[in-house]
Design an enzyme around this catalytic site. Structure first.
Site, short mmCIF file in Angstrom:
data_model
loop_
_atom_site.label_atom_id
_atom_site.label_comp_id
_atom_site.label_asym_id
_atom_site.label_seq_id
_atom_site.Cartn_x
_atom_site.Cartn_y
_atom_site.Cartn_z
N ILE A 65 39.69 41.60 28.74
CA ILE A 65 41.03 41.85 28.56
C ILE A 65 41.45 40.23 28.16
CG2 ILE A 65 41.55 40.72 31.08
CD1 ILE A 65 43.64 43.43 29.18
N LYS A 67 47.66 40.80 36.23
CA LYS A 67 47.90 41.63 37.15
C LYS A 67 46.57 42.05 37.96
CE LYS A 67 46.49 45.56 35.23
NZ LYS A 67 45.43 46.63 35.73
N ASP A 76 43.82 49.89 39.82
CA ASP A 76 43.80 48.93 38.72
C ASP A 76 44.62 49.29 37.86
OD1 ASP A 76 42.85 46.31 37.76
OD2 ASP A 76 42.08 47.79 36.40
N SER A 97 34.85 29.66 32.38
CA SER A 97 34.11 30.86 32.56
C SER A 97 32.59 30.64 32.68
CB SER A 97 34.30 31.77 31.41
OG SER A 97 33.63 33.21 31.38
N ARG A 98 31.78 31.43 33.71
CA ARG A 98 30.51 31.25 33.99
C ARG A 98 29.78 32.25 32.77
NH1 ARG A 98 31.91 31.66 39.23
NH2 ARG A 98 31.05 34.04 39.11
#
Length: 312
Positions: A13, A89, A167, A35-36
């Site tokens: 996303i 969201k 979701d 971010s990993r």
């Protein structure tokens, strides 16, 4: 003046929607990622939010795109560091933590924005304007998609807090709560839970409407072939159908076109980021939780039915 923003959570996303929306806007400068597992070419990358906050005091805003369960700790840390926060969201894994984040943001004097991207779909505002003075008789949500196509490998969606079919289903509820002039509430629900999962793969909900209209919703992650993101509305004065997740609209069977206000920005996420820029400039807060309330109530009132395991 462009605000420096950090994007936390570099998944599908973020790459498909957030990064292009930020790049296309004069309001924003993507200054860092957290971010990993991912990064964005040409942008300073961190694998720890605390390290980014300490190293980059010039970054004013943090946009959080990771799954809902870990989001609270990230948002709390960003607010404590005096940064404005934008939430993908759903804004959190529970209502209580969303209320807590709003209180923290207000106490810290920073903006926080619970985004609902489907509210920014091209024809949602037109549907809302049409419904404003109509007498509702029925509303039915049909949100059916193939989870293997749209959420491949997203194991978190099947874990507690991942929402399962809600979701995407919460997108429909965000539209419904935006366009209806009167509030509704859940009266009953049925949740179909695969025996190897912790969240539903399908669900149906009944709502109470103050005027007595019949309001229902059905969500399904098992739909192959044609996909449906549709809201069908019958009013005493006519019929309205929102299609393609709010991107298309028919009134009494005739296709409608978006107005000039919608054309000012192309796409849901550019409009979200324009909203966030306005909030930051005004020192505002937007934490509308109405869609999440409906999901929580569906779980509270739901009849749980075990179904066949989900195998991706």
């Amino acid at each position: 003046m462009a605000y420096k923003i950090a994007l936390a959570g570099i998944g599908k996303i973020a790459r498909d929607q957030h990064v292009p929306a930020i790049a296309a806007s004069p309001d924003w400068d993507l200054a860092a990622t957290v971010s990993r597992h991912g990064s964005v070419d040409g942008v300073e990358a961190y694998d720890d939010l605390g390290a980014m906050l300490a190293a980059r005091p010039d970054i004013e805003v943090v946009s959080l795109c990771m799954p809902p369960v870990p989001r609270f700790d990230y948002a709390k840390a960003a607010i404590a560091a005096g940064r404005h926060v934008m939430l993908e969201k759903p804004p959190g894994a529970s209502l209580a933590e969303c209320h807590a984040l709003e209180a923290m943001a207000r106490a810290a004097g920073v903006s926080i924005y619970a985004t609902w991207h489907s509210r920014e779909a091209a024809m949602v505002a037109t549907a809302k304007a049409w419904l404003k003075d109509k007498t509702l008789e029925s509303l039915h949500v049909i949100w059916k998609e193939d989870v293997r196509k749209w959420h491949p490998g997203q194991t978190w969606i099947w874990q507690a807090g991942g929402l399962g079919v809600f979701d995407p289903g919460i997108n429909a509820l965000s539209i419904v709560t935006e366009i209806l002039p009167d509030p509704i509430h859940v009266t009953a629900s049925e949740l179909l839970i695969p025996e190897n999962c912790e969240t539903p793969i399908a669900a149906s909900i009944d709502f109470a409407h103050p005027g007595g209209a019949r309001v229902t919703a059905e969500f399904d992650f098992r739909k192959e072939g044609d996909q449906f993101w549709t809201i069908e509305i019958e009013a005493r004065e006519g019929r309205l159908t929102l299609l393609e997740g709010g991107g298309a609209l028919e009134i009494d069977g005739k296709a409608q076109t978006a107005g000039p206000a919608t054309d000012a920005l192309t796409g849901e996420y550019p409009r979200l980021y324009a909203n966030m820029a306005r909030l930051v400039r005004a020192g505002g807060v937007d934490m509308d939780l109405a869609p999440l309330v409906h999901v929580a109530d569906a779980f509270l009132l739901g009849r749980w039915i075990t179904v066949d395991p989900f195998i991706e």
